[in-house]
Design a protein around this motif. Structure first.
Motif, PDB file in Angstrom:
ATOM      1  N   ALA A  14     -10.895  33.090 -25.857  1.00 44.94           N
ATOM      2  CA  ALA A  14     -11.731  33.500 -26.991  1.00 44.94           C
ATOM      3  C   ALA A  14     -10.906  33.720 -28.244  1.00 44.94           C
ATOM      4  O   ALA A  14     -11.357  33.466 -29.360  1.00 44.94           O
ATOM      5  CB  ALA A  14     -12.491  34.780 -26.634  1.00 44.94           C
ATOM      6  N   GLU A  15      -9.677  34.169 -28.061  1.00 46.96           N
ATOM      7  CA  GLU A  15      -8.822  34.455 -29.211  1.00 46.96           C
ATOM      8  C   GLU A  15      -8.176  33.192 -29.774  1.00 46.96           C
ATOM      9  O   GLU A  15      -7.962  33.087 -30.985  1.00 46.96           O
ATOM     10  CB  GLU A  15      -7.739  35.449 -28.800  1.00 46.96           C
ATOM     11  CG  GLU A  15      -6.818  35.868 -29.935  1.00 46.96           C
ATOM     12  CD  GLU A  15      -5.769  36.878 -29.507  1.00 46.96           C
ATOM     13  OE1 GLU A  15      -4.885  37.194 -30.326  1.00 46.96           O
ATOM     14  OE2 GLU A  15      -5.837  37.351 -28.362  1.00 46.96           O
ATOM     15  N   ASN A  16      -7.878  32.219 -28.905  1.00 42.45           N
ATOM     16  CA  ASN A  16      -7.035  31.104 -29.325  1.00 42.45           C
ATOM     17  C   ASN A  16      -7.739  29.752 -29.398  1.00 42.45           C
ATOM     18  O   ASN A  16      -7.229  28.847 -30.068  1.00 42.45           O
ATOM     19  CB  ASN A  16      -5.842  30.966 -28.358  1.00 42.45           C
ATOM     20  CG  ASN A  16      -4.979  32.216 -28.327  1.00 42.45           C
ATOM     21  OD1 ASN A  16      -4.757  32.847 -29.347  1.00 42.45           O
ATOM     22  ND2 ASN A  16      -4.511  32.586 -27.146  1.00 42.45           N
ATOM     23  N   ASN A  17      -8.867  29.578 -28.714  1.00 46.32           N
ATOM     24  CA  ASN A  17      -9.489  28.257 -28.665  1.00 46.32           C
ATOM     25  C   ASN A  17      -9.965  27.825 -30.055  1.00 46.32           C
ATOM     26  O   ASN A  17     -10.778  28.520 -30.675  1.00 46.32           O
ATOM     27  CB  ASN A  17     -10.674  28.271 -27.695  1.00 46.32           C
ATOM     28  CG  ASN A  17     -11.298  26.908 -27.533  1.00 46.32           C
ATOM     29  OD1 ASN A  17     -12.205  26.558 -28.274  1.00 46.32           O
ATOM     30  ND2 ASN A  17     -10.816  26.142 -26.586  1.00 46.32           N
ATOM     31  N   PRO A  18      -9.479  26.689 -30.578  1.00 44.91           N
ATOM     32  CA  PRO A  18      -9.836  26.298 -31.950  1.00 44.91           C
ATOM     33  C   PRO A  18     -11.312  25.960 -32.119  1.00 44.91           C
ATOM     34  O   PRO A  18     -11.894  26.207 -33.178  1.00 44.91           O
ATOM     35  CB  PRO A  18      -8.950  25.067 -32.216  1.00 44.91           C
ATOM     36  CG  PRO A  18      -8.573  24.564 -30.862  1.00 44.91           C
ATOM     37  CD  PRO A  18      -8.510  25.759 -29.971  1.00 44.91           C
ATOM     38  N   GLN A  74     -13.098  29.247 -32.526  1.00 42.56           N
ATOM     39  CA  GLN A  74     -12.782  29.821 -33.835  1.00 42.56           C
ATOM     40  C   GLN A  74     -13.511  29.069 -34.949  1.00 42.56           C
ATOM     41  O   GLN A  74     -13.930  29.671 -35.950  1.00 42.56           O
ATOM     42  CB  GLN A  74     -11.266  29.770 -34.075  1.00 42.56           C
ATOM     43  CG  GLN A  74     -10.470  30.653 -33.126  1.00 42.56           C
ATOM     44  CD  GLN A  74     -10.913  32.100 -33.155  1.00 42.56           C
ATOM     45  OE1 GLN A  74     -11.036  32.707 -34.217  1.00 42.56           O
ATOM     46  NE2 GLN A  74     -11.181  32.667 -31.980  1.00 42.56           N
ATOM     47  N   ALA A  75     -13.693  27.757 -34.768  1.00 41.44           N
ATOM     48  CA  ALA A  75     -14.447  26.983 -35.762  1.00 41.44           C
ATOM     49  C   ALA A  75     -15.895  27.462 -35.834  1.00 41.44           C
ATOM     50  O   ALA A  75     -16.475  27.563 -36.921  1.00 41.44           O
ATOM     51  CB  ALA A  75     -14.396  25.492 -35.403  1.00 41.44           C
ATOM     52  N   LYS A  76     -16.485  27.767 -34.668  1.00 43.27           N
ATOM     53  CA  LYS A  76     -17.857  28.294 -34.642  1.00 43.27           C
ATOM     54  C   LYS A  76     -17.944  29.629 -35.373  1.00 43.27           C
ATOM     55  O   LYS A  76     -18.913  29.899 -36.092  1.00 43.27           O
ATOM     56  CB  LYS A  76     -18.326  28.465 -33.195  1.00 43.27           C
ATOM     57  CG  LYS A  76     -18.640  27.172 -32.477  1.00 43.27           C
ATOM     58  CD  LYS A  76     -19.940  26.563 -33.010  1.00 43.27           C
ATOM     59  CE  LYS A  76     -20.337  25.332 -32.237  1.00 43.27           C
ATOM     60  NZ  LYS A  76     -21.575  24.716 -32.762  1.00 43.27           N
ATOM     61  N   TYR A  77     -16.932  30.457 -35.201  1.00 45.43           N
ATOM     62  CA  TYR A  77     -16.949  31.763 -35.869  1.00 45.43           C
ATOM     63  C   TYR A  77     -16.804  31.592 -37.380  1.00 45.43           C
ATOM     64  O   TYR A  77     -17.418  32.323 -38.162  1.00 45.43           O
ATOM     65  CB  TYR A  77     -15.833  32.652 -35.322  1.00 45.43           C
ATOM     66  CG  TYR A  77     -15.944  34.078 -35.799  1.00 45.43           C
ATOM     67  CD1 TYR A  77     -16.924  34.919 -35.284  1.00 45.43           C
ATOM     68  CD2 TYR A  77     -15.089  34.574 -36.774  1.00 45.43           C
ATOM     69  CE1 TYR A  77     -17.038  36.219 -35.729  1.00 45.43           C
ATOM     70  CE2 TYR A  77     -15.204  35.875 -37.230  1.00 45.43           C
ATOM     71  CZ  TYR A  77     -16.175  36.697 -36.689  1.00 45.43           C
ATOM     72  OH  TYR A  77     -16.304  37.977 -37.142  1.00 45.43           O
ATOM     73  N   LYS A  78     -15.991  30.630 -37.794  1.00 46.20           N
ATOM     74  CA  LYS A  78     -15.852  30.366 -39.229  1.00 46.20           C
ATOM     75  C   LYS A  78     -17.171  29.871 -39.824  1.00 46.20           C
ATOM     76  O   LYS A  78     -17.493  30.189 -40.978  1.00 46.20           O
ATOM     77  CB  LYS A  78     -14.738  29.333 -39.473  1.00 46.20           C
ATOM     78  CG  LYS A  78     -13.334  29.827 -39.137  1.00 46.20           C
ATOM     79  CD  LYS A  78     -12.941  31.012 -40.004  1.00 46.20           C
ATOM     80  CE  LYS A  78     -11.526  31.480 -39.670  1.00 46.20           C
ATOM     81  NZ  LYS A  78     -11.157  32.684 -40.456  1.00 46.20           N
ATOM     82  N   ALA A  91     -21.329  29.349 -27.745  1.00 47.46           N
ATOM     83  CA  ALA A  91     -20.073  28.595 -27.628  1.00 47.46           C
ATOM     84  C   ALA A  91     -19.041  29.402 -26.851  1.00 47.46           C
ATOM     85  O   ALA A  91     -18.274  28.853 -26.053  1.00 47.46           O
ATOM     86  CB  ALA A  91     -19.541  28.239 -29.015  1.00 47.46           C
ATOM     87  N   ARG A  92     -19.004  30.726 -27.085  1.00 51.57           N
ATOM     88  CA  ARG A  92     -18.084  31.586 -26.339  1.00 51.57           C
ATOM     89  C   ARG A  92     -18.427  31.592 -24.851  1.00 51.57           C
ATOM     90  O   ARG A  92     -17.550  31.434 -23.994  1.00 51.57           O
ATOM     91  CB  ARG A  92     -18.149  33.008 -26.892  1.00 51.57           C
ATOM     92  CG  ARG A  92     -17.203  33.988 -26.211  1.00 51.57           C
ATOM     93  CD  ARG A  92     -17.688  35.414 -26.364  1.00 51.57           C
ATOM     94  NE  ARG A  92     -18.989  35.574 -25.745  1.00 51.57           N
ATOM     95  CZ  ARG A  92     -19.680  36.700 -25.791  1.00 51.57           C
ATOM     96  NH1 ARG A  92     -19.220  37.739 -26.469  1.00 51.57           N
ATOM     97  NH2 ARG A  92     -20.855  36.788 -25.194  1.00 51.57           N
TER      98      ARG A  92
END
Length: 413
Positions: free
Chosen positions: A33-37, A40-44, A117-118
């Motif tokens: 959850a911390e590192n998967n790009p 992280q793209a979904k969170y952005k 996604a998570r």
């Protein structure tokens, strides 16, 4: 209030990701959850959607204009030299609130997309984790099989030397030893692609060590869930409903856009003094308040915007119904798979227990008589098969439980 709610939830969620370290798999979930790009793209995307809210809920910028009279216009008070105009337009009452609601709901829908996604990432991590567990179990089973076959070779060699067995028995064990060694070599080579796939989900070096910690005793069967509960939990369903509500607010905003807009303004005219005569208020600057109203007479674009929002709502309602139907189907599929693997694990436990007892009796008999060695080897291969099938069933069972968590819209084991 909605915006504060949206900002607080992700912060609490991300704090929770790293809080669980009791199990190795949970630790890997947090790392993914911390590192998967991709996650992280979904969170952005969610953060970007939040930035739409102040954009659509703000007034248009005021307009300031300046004009200079190249040829001064003579008036009773004197020649006009320059003109300043300041104006501000205001939409119909409630328009900005409707746009803000639409943007906030769209942002919340993006957040639910991030949650899904998570959850999907957690399932993918589990689905890559348990095959490594199975591989490790198979390697250990194969190593133990090699040691047992070596002991059988010693027994068969002694029986041959003592005229209690034949050379064929020794050769049979040699053949099986070569098979077992080849199988173990293949299993060792299979480890690299599995570990690489797992590490890349965590966005870390491909050759980093993966620690596998899986309880040998299978989990107790999860409870069969009520379908209404299933429909209320999944983030994709929440996302579709929030998007529908967003377009509902967009429809309200589109209707209000078709109402008149009001403007207020102020004109300031700089006036020079007259030199040809003296008049009252000679050279006094002019200040003129203004009010304006837009007249939305071209209705096609406003009607089209309303219709677009309505059609979007209908589309999302149908998508939600379709996803709900598929979700129920997937739930029943995975529930069947969990029960199937649970039954197989129980079967293999019984078969392993019985086969070991039989093998022990056959081995003792062969050591004493030198007969039925072929049956000993066959029973050993059956034991090997059941042990491998049990490891595969446990791996599939736990993967199916992880899939059930995803189907239920939960965030992991």
């Amino acid at each position: 209030m909605r915006i504060k709610h949206l900002i607080l939830i992700p912060a609490l969620l991300l704090l929770g990701l790293g809080s669980s370290g009791a199990q190795t798999l949970e630790t890997y979930f947090a790392a993914a959850a911390e590192n998967n790009p991709g996650l992280q793209a979904k969170y952005k995307e969610f953060e970007a959607a939040l930035e739409r809210v102040p954009q659509v809920s703000s007034l248009d910028d005021p307009t300031l204009s300046f004009g200079y009279f190249v040829s001064p216009v003579e008036t009773r008070l004197g020649p006009q030299k320059a003109k300043f105009s300041l104006s501000q337009m205001f939409p119909w009452f409630g328009t900005l609130k409707a746009k803000e609601d639409a943007a906030a709901l769209a942002a919340e829908a993006k957040f639910q997309g991030f949650v899904d996604a998570r959850n999907q990432l957690y399932y993918r991590v589990a689905a890559a984790y348990y095959p490594i567990y199975k591989l490790n179990e198979w390697k250990q089973i194969e190593k133990e099989n090699i040691e047992i076959l070596k002991s059988y070779k010693n027994i068969s060699s002694r029986n041959f030397e003592n005229d209690k067995g034949s050379m064929v028995d020794v050769l049979r064990v040699d053949i099986m030893l070569k098979d077992a060694s080849t199988n173990l070599d293949i299993l060792n080579k299979e480890e690299k692609p599995l570990v690489t796939a797992f590490n890349k989900l965590l966005n870390r070096p491909a050759d980093e060590e993966v620690t596998i910690d899986v309880e040998k005793q299978e989990d107790s069967l999860p409870l069969h869930q009520n379908k209404d509960s299933l429909m209320n939990q999944h983030p994709v369903l929440k996302k579709l409903e929030l998007m529908r509500q967003s377009y509902e607010a967009a429809e309200t905003a589109a209707r209000k856009n078709g109402y008149p807009k009001f403007g207020v303004g102020l004109d300031y005219v700089a006036v020079g003094e007259r030199t040809d005569m003296q008049v009252e208020n000679n050279g006094r600057d002019v200040i003129m308040p203004m009010v304006s109203v837009s007249i939305p007479i071209f209705r096609k674009k406003y009607n089209a915007a309303v219709k677009e929002a309505q059609l979007k709502q209908e589309s999302l309602a149908l998508q939600k119904e379709e996803f709900s139907n598929n979700l129920v189907s997937r739930y029943e599929d995975v529930w069947f798979e969990i029960n199937k693997q649970d039954q197989l694990i129980n079967l293999y436990n019984d078969q392993i227990k019985t086969t070991r007892q039989t093998l022990k009796l056959l081995t003792t008999s062969y050591a004493n008589s030198g007969k039925e060695f072929e049956e000993v080897l066959r029973m050993q291969q059956e034991l090997l098969m059941y042990e491998k099938k049990k490891a595969a069933a446990i791996s599939q069972y736990k993967t199916s439980v992880a899939r059930l968590e995803y189907v239920m819209g939960r965030s992991g084991n």
